[in-house]
Design a protein around this motif. Structure first.
Motif, PDB file in Angstrom:
ATOM      1  N   UNK A 267       0.826  -1.208   0.000  1.00 40.21           N
ATOM      2  CA  UNK A 267       0.000   0.000   0.000  1.00 40.21           C
ATOM      3  C   UNK A 267       0.860   1.258   0.000  1.00 40.21           C
ATOM      4  N   UNK A 268       1.851   1.306   0.891  1.00 46.44           N
ATOM      5  CA  UNK A 268       2.706   2.488   0.957  1.00 46.44           C
ATOM      6  C   UNK A 268       3.480   2.690  -0.333  1.00 46.44           C
ATOM      7  N   UNK A 269       3.930   1.592  -0.921  1.00 45.31           N
ATOM      8  CA  UNK A 269       4.691   1.679  -2.168  1.00 45.31           C
ATOM      9  C   UNK A 269       3.823   2.243  -3.284  1.00 45.31           C
ATOM     10  N   UNK A 270       2.608   1.735  -3.414  1.00 43.82           N
ATOM     11  CA  UNK A 270       1.727   2.196  -4.484  1.00 43.82           C
ATOM     12  C   UNK A 270       1.280   3.638  -4.276  1.00 43.82           C
ATOM     13  N   UNK A 271       0.999   4.016  -3.030  1.00 46.18           N
ATOM     14  CA  UNK A 271       0.608   5.393  -2.755  1.00 46.18           C
ATOM     15  C   UNK A 271       1.736   6.363  -3.086  1.00 46.18           C
ATOM     16  N   UNK A 298       5.829  -0.284 -14.050  1.00 49.45           N
ATOM     17  CA  UNK A 298       5.427  -1.678 -13.808  1.00 49.45           C
ATOM     18  C   UNK A 298       6.496  -2.447 -13.045  1.00 49.45           C
ATOM     19  N   UNK A 299       7.731  -1.942 -13.040  1.00 49.26           N
ATOM     20  CA  UNK A 299       8.796  -2.605 -12.294  1.00 49.26           C
ATOM     21  C   UNK A 299       8.565  -2.534 -10.791  1.00 49.26           C
ATOM     22  N   UNK A 300       7.626  -1.678 -10.376  1.00 47.74           N
ATOM     23  CA  UNK A 300       7.281  -1.603  -8.961  1.00 47.74           C
ATOM     24  C   UNK A 300       6.793  -2.962  -8.463  1.00 47.74           C
ATOM     25  N   UNK A 301       6.085  -3.690  -9.335  1.00 41.82           N
ATOM     26  CA  UNK A 301       5.569  -4.994  -8.918  1.00 41.82           C
ATOM     27  C   UNK A 301       6.708  -5.983  -8.670  1.00 41.82           C
ATOM     28  N   UNK A 302       7.783  -5.891  -9.465  1.00 40.69           N
ATOM     29  CA  UNK A 302       8.951  -6.746  -9.222  1.00 40.69           C
ATOM     30  C   UNK A 302       9.589  -6.394  -7.870  1.00 40.69           C
ATOM     31  N   UNK A 303       9.669  -5.103  -7.591  1.00 35.85           N
ATOM     32  CA  UNK A 303      10.244  -4.661  -6.318  1.00 35.85           C
ATOM     33  C   UNK A 303       9.370  -5.120  -5.157  1.00 35.85           C
ATOM     34  N   UNK A 304       8.043  -4.997  -5.334  1.00 35.84           N
ATOM     35  CA  UNK A 304       7.131  -5.400  -4.272  1.00 35.84           C
ATOM     36  C   UNK A 304       7.255  -6.893  -3.982  1.00 35.84           C
ATOM     37  N   UNK A 491      11.762   7.479 -13.631  1.00 32.54           N
ATOM     38  CA  UNK A 491      10.514   8.239 -13.748  1.00 32.54           C
ATOM     39  C   UNK A 491      10.237   9.016 -12.460  1.00 32.54           C
ATOM     40  N   UNK A 492      10.308   8.324 -11.332  1.00 29.84           N
ATOM     41  CA  UNK A 492       9.862   8.915 -10.072  1.00 29.84           C
ATOM     42  C   UNK A 492      10.832   9.942  -9.513  1.00 29.84           C
ATOM     43  N   UNK A 493      12.098   9.878  -9.904  1.00 35.01           N
ATOM     44  CA  UNK A 493      13.082  10.812  -9.350  1.00 35.01           C
ATOM     45  C   UNK A 493      13.293  12.033 -10.228  1.00 35.01           C
ATOM     46  N   UNK A 494      12.414  12.252 -11.185  1.00 34.46           N
ATOM     47  CA  UNK A 494      12.468  13.475 -11.979  1.00 34.46           C
ATOM     48  C   UNK A 494      12.141  14.671 -11.075  1.00 34.46           C
ATOM     49  N   UNK A 495      12.641  15.852 -11.431  1.00 36.86           N
ATOM     50  CA  UNK A 495      12.286  17.044 -10.636  1.00 36.86           C
ATOM     51  C   UNK A 495      10.774  17.245 -10.612  1.00 36.86           C
ATOM     52  N   UNK A 496      10.241  17.514  -9.435  1.00 36.21           N
ATOM     53  CA  UNK A 496       8.810  17.684  -9.275  1.00 36.21           C
ATOM     54  C   UNK A 496       8.417  19.136  -9.539  1.00 36.21           C
TER      55      UNK A 496
END
Length: 768
Positions: A267-271, A298-304, A491-496
């Motif tokens: 849950x925390x990972x997906x949020x 989609x690589x999040x699922x591999x990490x999870x 993707x996630x570490x791009x400047x916000x």
């Protein structure tokens, strides 16, 4: 708050019947409201629960916006979940929960806690005294120097049933702004420390129970079989039965805890992932294919799966090894060294293949990324593919991408097969080899106890071999997960867009806009999209922007929305630099209608009130009337409940555009931006929208970006742009006289009309 008076002994007396009404209306706070920022009149109008939230947020140095909450949740009595979400949107950590009186007594030295009373009011819990069995409450509108009142459980239970909201600054490392790295994942797991401790204790106990059966077998062979001791056999049977029951129950409890921890981590990972994705700037999505982004995420699922599967199981196996290995050496040190030597050779083999496997897997990642990009691009552009008959070309591209991915995976699989091939015989030696050597040692043993020891060792060796091999292979799995973290991090570490939702000013927007010597260039281009642009838009003005394609019209609209902030010069909204304004606050004050608008899957009503889910059908009807959309909505079979599928196939382009205008108007924006909003409309729809423009513009600043000059004639001012520069700003009639480019564009678009002097002369188009 709950106004509980005290007597001469400073003890609380019974609560008066009228206190709850005073709390709900906020009358008790009026005298102290002058001390609250924002003025007494404004603060008195705020609902008591909102007052309490504002006070706690200010205590922690965060300023929440009550107007933002009232716009999203128009309910007169907000609930705990809505209040908590409001605080989270403001950049704070917040939880809505139900707590008991015993829990309140633990808040001795914490920050204030918001207690929600049954009548819709609220109070601030500022402290507690477990010795006196009282808590200390203050009114939400009371000044900081007012003393809190002591209240016991009986009196508080008359108005409070356990609802509370906890707030604090979002200072944890596991925050929305934390980069997605291995360290982030480790800290994510560390937050589950209590559950992990329980799992570790259960695993250690189960490991001890795992040792007992081999010991019992050894005793059975050495004592029972050799000496025919029935009493010992009965005792061992009873012990085994008790162990089986205890191991079953403990294993069941451990699996339940593991499931809970896995669900929390997931849950925390997906949020976190979705929150980061929403805060990425629009530039990123414009420059990267949707399929590529989706593959990386989609690589999040591999990490999870790694976190909740292999990593957790290996952690538990290590606990087991800590118990089994000493027992294994105690039974027979010679055989124990053989098992450890085999495990060491397996680890060396796997380590030798790590670097080649890493390089080969990177090729797989690259090939799969391009394959996903081709698939996503085809799905997004399927209308164009069908219209132009591009199926063969897209299929050829897909075949090429699939072939590349297949070759890369085949090469990786062939390379990864070698470690398994080399490890397999060593695994067999660990089990069968130790058995053969143990049998030889048993034959030369004169005491007769070696046979039982051999049985016990074989049972333990089988349990030790698998964790040792799994530990070695964990390193190989970690390489793949490391690559997956890198892909998701790309993707996630791009400047916000902003460092935090709580940063930035939140001024009251009026609609006065000023550009001063502003220059802006898109990434990767040398020619500026806007070159030293300066102009002013007074509040409440209908302002048009016109020019040839590529002149910078839409760039002005993008800068006003805060999509791009890396410009030089000044862009001010109501005298405040746009870079200093909170992005969320800015965009809630803007209404934007684009040339091609996206409607979400759902009903027409849901799409109109998408930005304000708390609004009602009547609000949606008012916005639709203002946008000229009510006439076609009412003709539909289900009216405002008509369901819109993905891509809006059951709506025409004009209907979609009018719904988009209604959606932009639903929250009564201070500034409305129409960016080529009428260019794709049919004449009937354009006539409806144009007829409503004056009504739509009333009371707000309207900026109309268009290449159709006929839709701008009613504007107070029209700005003519060319190649990123401002050529002129004036009303329509004045521009026809003094601006050559505007006159040329007007004649090109209206040469079919007859004038008083005959047909207007056609002006040949000029290539730019």
């Amino acid at each position: 708050m709950v106004n509980v008076p005290v007597n001469a002994e400073n003890q609380p007396v019974p609560i008066r019947a009228g206190t709850e009404a005073e709390v709900a209306t906020g009358r008790a706070d009026g005298e102290n409201a002058a001390r609250i920022p924002g003025g007494p009149a404004e603060f008195d109008r705020i609902q008591p629960r909102l007052k309490a939230m504002l006070r706690v947020a200010r205590y922690h140095g965060v300023e929440l916006d009550p107007n933002e909450f009232r716009a999203a949740v128009p309910s007169p009595v907000p609930n705990a979940a809505d209040l908590s979400q409001w605080a989270q949107n403001g950049g704070m950590w917040s939880r809505a929960l139900r707590i008991r009186w015993s829990h309140l007594l633990r808040f001795e030295h914490t920050g204030p806690v918001v207690l929600l009373f049954n009548d819709g009011g609220a109070g601030l819990l500022t402290g507690a005294s477990p010795e006196r069995k009282v808590v200390f409450l203050k009114s939400a509108g009371a000044p900081d120097d007012d003393e809190a009142i002591a209240i016991d459980e009986l009196r508080l239970s008359q108005v409070w049933t356990g609802e509370a909201v906890l707030l604090r600054p979002a200072r944890s490392y596991i925050a929305a702004d934390a980069p997605f790295t291995l360290r982030w994942l480790i800290d994510l797991v560390r937050l589950e420390g209590r559950s992990m401790r329980d799992i570790g204790i259960a695993s250690f106990t189960l490991s001890i129970l795992t040792v007992l059966p081999p010991i019992i077998v050894m005793t059975l062979v050495n004592k029972v079989l050799q000496f025919n001791s029935v009493s010992t056999l009965v005792l061992l049977s009873a012990i085994i039965a008790v162990l089986f029951v205890y191991e079953t129950l403990l294993g069941h409890a451990r699996r339940l805890i593991i499931n809970v921890v896995g669900a929390r981590l997931d849950t925390k990972l997906n949020l976190h992932v979705f929150s980061r994705l929403l805060r990425l700037p629009l530039d990123y999505f414009e420059r990267h294919p949707a399929g590529q982004t989706m593959y990386h995420l989609a690589q999040i699922y591999r990490i999870r799966e790694f976190l909740t599967g292999k990593l957790l199981s290996t952690f538990l196996d290590l606990i087991t090894l800590c118990v089994l290995i000493p027992v294994m050496f105690y039974i027979n040190a010679t055989l124990g060294w053989i098992v450890l030597a085999c495990a060491g050779v397996i680890m060396l083999i796997i380590f030798a293949f790590l670097a080649p496997l890493r390089r080969s897997y990177q090729q797989v990642v690259e090939a799969e990324t391009w394959k996903s990009a081709a698939l996503g691009e085809t799905v997004v552009g399927i209308k164009t593919v069908k219209a132009l008959g591009l199926e063969p070309q897209r299929k050829a591209l897909w075949d090429e991408r699939v072939a590349d991915a297949g070759r890369a995976r085949l090469a990786f699989g062939q390379l990864a097969n070698w470690p398994q091939t080399l490890v397999t015989p060593i695994e067999r030696v660990m089990v069968l080899g130790t058995m053969l050597i143990g049998a030889y040692l048993a034959m030369s043993d004169t005491s007769g106890y070696m046979i039982g020891s051999l049985f016990a060792f074989m049972m333990i060796a089988q349990r030790v071999a698998q964790p040792l091999v799994g530990l070695a292979r964990l390193v190989e799995d970690f390489e793949e997960v490391g690559a997956a973290i890198g892909e998701a991090g790309s993707v996630l570490n791009r400047p916000l867009e902003s460092s935090s939702n709580s940063t930035g000013l939140r001024p009251k927007l009026v609609g006065e806009i000023s550009f001063r010597d502003l220059t802006f260039s898109y990434l990767g281009t040398k020619t500026p999209a806007l070159d030293r642009v300066s102009f002013d838009i007074p509040a409440g003005t209908m302002f048009g922007i016109v020019g040839r394609s590529g002149s910078g019209k839409s760039t002005v609209a993008r800068l006003l929305q805060g999509i791009n902030r890396d410009y030089s010069g000044f862009l001010k909204l109501d005298g405040v630099d746009l870079k200093e304004i909170n992005l969320r606050h800015l965009r809630q004050g803007l209404g934007v209608v684009l040339q091609d608008n996206f409607l979400f899957r759902g009903s027409i009503r849901d799409n109109i009130i998408a930005g304000r889910p708390g609004l009602t059908l009547s609000d949606a009807m008012r916005a639709a009337h203002l946008a000229g959309a009510e006439e076609f909505i009412e003709r539909m079979p289900n009216g405002y409940d008509t369901y819109i599928e993905e891509g809006s196939p059951n709506l025409s382009g004009g209907q979609k555009q009018r719904l988009a205008i209604a959606r932009a108007l639903i929250h009564n924006p201070t500034v409305l931006i129409l960016d080529e909003a009428t260019s794709a409309l049919d004449p009937e729809s354009e006539a409806v929208v144009s007829a409503n423009l004056m009504r739509i513009a009333r009371g707000r600043t309207m900026i109309i970006v268009s290449h159709r000059l006929a839709s701008l004639t009613e504007c107070d001012q029209i700005m003519v742009m060319d190649q990123g520069k401002v050529l002129d700003v004036a009303p329509h009639a004045t521009l026809l006289e003094r601006c050559a480019l505007y006159r040329q564009l007007w004649l090109q678009q209206n040469r079919h009309l007859d004038s008083r002097h005959g047909r207007l002369a056609a002006v040949p188009p000029r290539l730019v």
